[in-house]
Enzyme design. Structure first.
Site, PDB file in Angstrom:
ATOM      1  N   HIS A  21      38.397  43.813 -38.391  1.00 36.21           N
ATOM      2  CA  HIS A  21      38.323  43.848 -36.925  1.00 36.21           C
ATOM      3  C   HIS A  21      37.192  44.739 -36.430  1.00 36.21           C
ATOM      4  O   HIS A  21      36.845  44.706 -35.248  1.00 36.21           O
ATOM      5  CB  HIS A  21      39.661  44.320 -36.349  1.00 36.21           C
ATOM      6  CG  HIS A  21      40.002  43.685 -35.042  1.00 36.21           C
ATOM      7  ND1 HIS A  21      39.114  42.918 -34.318  1.00 36.21           N
ATOM      8  CD2 HIS A  21      41.140  43.697 -34.305  1.00 36.21           C
ATOM      9  CE1 HIS A  21      39.682  42.491 -33.206  1.00 36.21           C
ATOM     10  NE2 HIS A  21      40.911  42.946 -33.175  1.00 36.21           N
ATOM     11  N   ASP A  31      35.530  39.918 -34.057  1.00 35.06           N
ATOM     12  CA  ASP A  31      36.442  39.888 -32.913  1.00 35.06           C
ATOM     13  C   ASP A  31      37.474  38.780 -33.108  1.00 35.06           C
ATOM     14  O   ASP A  31      37.242  37.802 -33.843  1.00 35.06           O
ATOM     15  CB  ASP A  31      35.683  39.653 -31.615  1.00 35.06           C
ATOM     16  CG  ASP A  31      34.736  40.800 -31.277  1.00 35.06           C
ATOM     17  OD1 ASP A  31      35.055  41.946 -31.671  1.00 35.06           O
ATOM     18  OD2 ASP A  31      33.697  40.546 -30.650  1.00 35.06           O
TER      19      ASP A  31
END
Length: 438
Positions: free
Chosen positions: A409, A413
């Site tokens: 992450h 995204d």
């Protein structure tokens, strides 16, 4: 005679230590040149250490599972001639090993308490307490009616307290009171070994087995622990209709040439990943979080998780973007076989840019795969199941499979992760596009 010392070899790539995973010799063994002395492991690759000389093993340094620095001595061999190490003669035994007068005094002092023990007064103990056994008496007799499973033995609170203090489970004590009630004298007889225990069809197993985590399993543990500690994972799951692709796969297998491999799902999914990476190149990448650098690769070196008898390995299908379905299948089968029989090379286990993992027919509904650091994405395949799907006003049977994929992450995204998987899904649901150029 001389001594030849063998040291932990330098296996390259900046490795400073290796783990001893197997000894093939013992002290006193006679070895010939090129006999394998030990096996060591570093970063999922196992290296055998052969003997460069002929002679007798006089010492072994390090135990299985021990990390040993490169250049440290691990084996000494007695050889004809000078050898490569000075012969160290054992020093004569120190005089202190001979029993001095002080030792005799100690022995007399040690015996003194034994003679004086009867004279030492001990506080009286209740006769009913009985000696507590070192471990619960759980060896049932072969005769006598079994106590029904789950039945709670009848006994007074005082009897239960005595049994608990003595480490005895009342389920094994035969009761002589009304309705099989266990009396105090029943417990006394059981403790004294004068009563047969009650047999039971259920016998608890309180064994504990300890296994040292070494070799490949320890490497897997270290890598996964580091990945979960350093990488904030995001997992995205979506279902894919595999009906058309499965029909095409079966047709291709029925009509394949003798020189062509049997097609599984993996080469199709690899091909779909290659097509998606053309649009989302930053998912075929390594993230160096210490330097703060993301390295995107034009090539798609797809890591393929392979379960072996020794643990999970990630074999690398290099340049998947330049291979067709048949070549992907052939390379995947070759690497999987090499991983399972132990002939896979170090180069074939390193350098992946994105990983594909599958549990095959036992793949379940959803999984949460762990990223193969320093990569930023891993695609997980679950099993195909026949499910009712509503289409054109009616429910129809369709072969549905879930993709469970994880992403770093810090780099990817949630939107990009979802778009990447949707791109793969569309390719798999329209399998003819897999044979087109990306």
């Amino acid at each position: 005679m001389g001594v030849h010392t063998i040291k932990m070899p330098d296996v390259g790539e900046g490795i400073t230590e290796a783990e001893i995973v197997e000894w093939n010799v013992s002290v006193g063994d006679t070895v010939r040149e090129d006999d394998v002395l030990a096996a060591v492991m570093t970063d999922k690759a196992t290296v055998e250490i052969p003997s460069p000389v002929e002679g007798k093993i006089v010492s072994i340094e390090g135990e299985v599972g021990q990390m040993t620095a490169v250049g440290s001595a691990i084996v000494s061999i007695e050889v004809e001639g000078a050898g490569n190490s000075p012969v160290e003669k054992a020093p004569p035994p120190p005089a202190a090993k001979e029993p001095p007068p002080v030792a005799e005094a100690s022995e007399e002092a040690a015996e003194a308490p034994v003679e004086a023990a009867p004279a030492k007064a001990e506080p009286a103990r209740p006769a009913a307490a009985g000696p507590a056994p070192a471990a619960p008496r759980r060896v049932p007799a072969t005769n006598g009616p079994p106590r029904p499973e789950g039945e709670r033995p009848l006994a007074a609170p005082s009897v239960r307290k005595r049994a608990m203090d003595a480490g005895i489970e009342l389920v094994y004590v035969r009761g002589s009171g009304p309705a099989g009630r266990i009396l105090s004298e029943d417990l006394d007889a059981y403790i004294a070994g004068k009563a047969e225990p009650v047999t039971s069809s259920f016998q608890p197993n309180n064994t504990i087995t300890e296994t040292k985590v070494i070799g490949l399993r320890r490497k897997i543990a270290e890598r996964l622990q580091d990945a979960k500690k350093r990488i904030p994972h995001i997992t995205y799951v979506d279902e894919v209709d595999m009906t058309e692709l499965e029909e095409l796969r079966h047709h291709l297998n029925e009509t394949r040439r003798p020189d062509q491999p049997k097609l599984t799902l993996l080469p199709f999914i690899m091909r779909a990943m290659v097509k998606a990476l053309r649009t989302y190149p930053k998912l075929s990448a390594h993230f160096d979080d210490e330097a703060g650098i993301l390295r995107e690769f034009g090539a798609a070196h797809i890591g393929m998780a392979v379960q072996t008898a020794n643990g999970l390995m990630v074999a690398v299908v290099r340049n998947a973007e330049a291979r067709d379905i048949w070549n992907l299948a052939e390379e995947a089968q070759r690497l999987a076989a090499a991983a399972r029989d132990g002939t896979i090379t170090r180069e074939e286990l390193t350098g992946s840019t994105i990983t594909l993992t599958s549990l095959g027919s036992i793949g379940g509904i959803v999984s949460t795969p762990v990223i193969n650091s320093p990569e930023v994405a891993i695609v997980g395949v679950n099993k195909i199941a026949m499910r009712p799907v509503y289409q054109d006003g009616a429910f129809v049977p369709r072969k549905i499979m879930n993709l469970s994929s994880s992403f770093d992450h810090r780099i990817v995204d949630g939107w990009d992760a979802a778009e990447f998987i949707q791109h793969i899904r569309r390719s798999l649901e329209t399998p003819a596009t897999l044979f087109m150029e990306p």
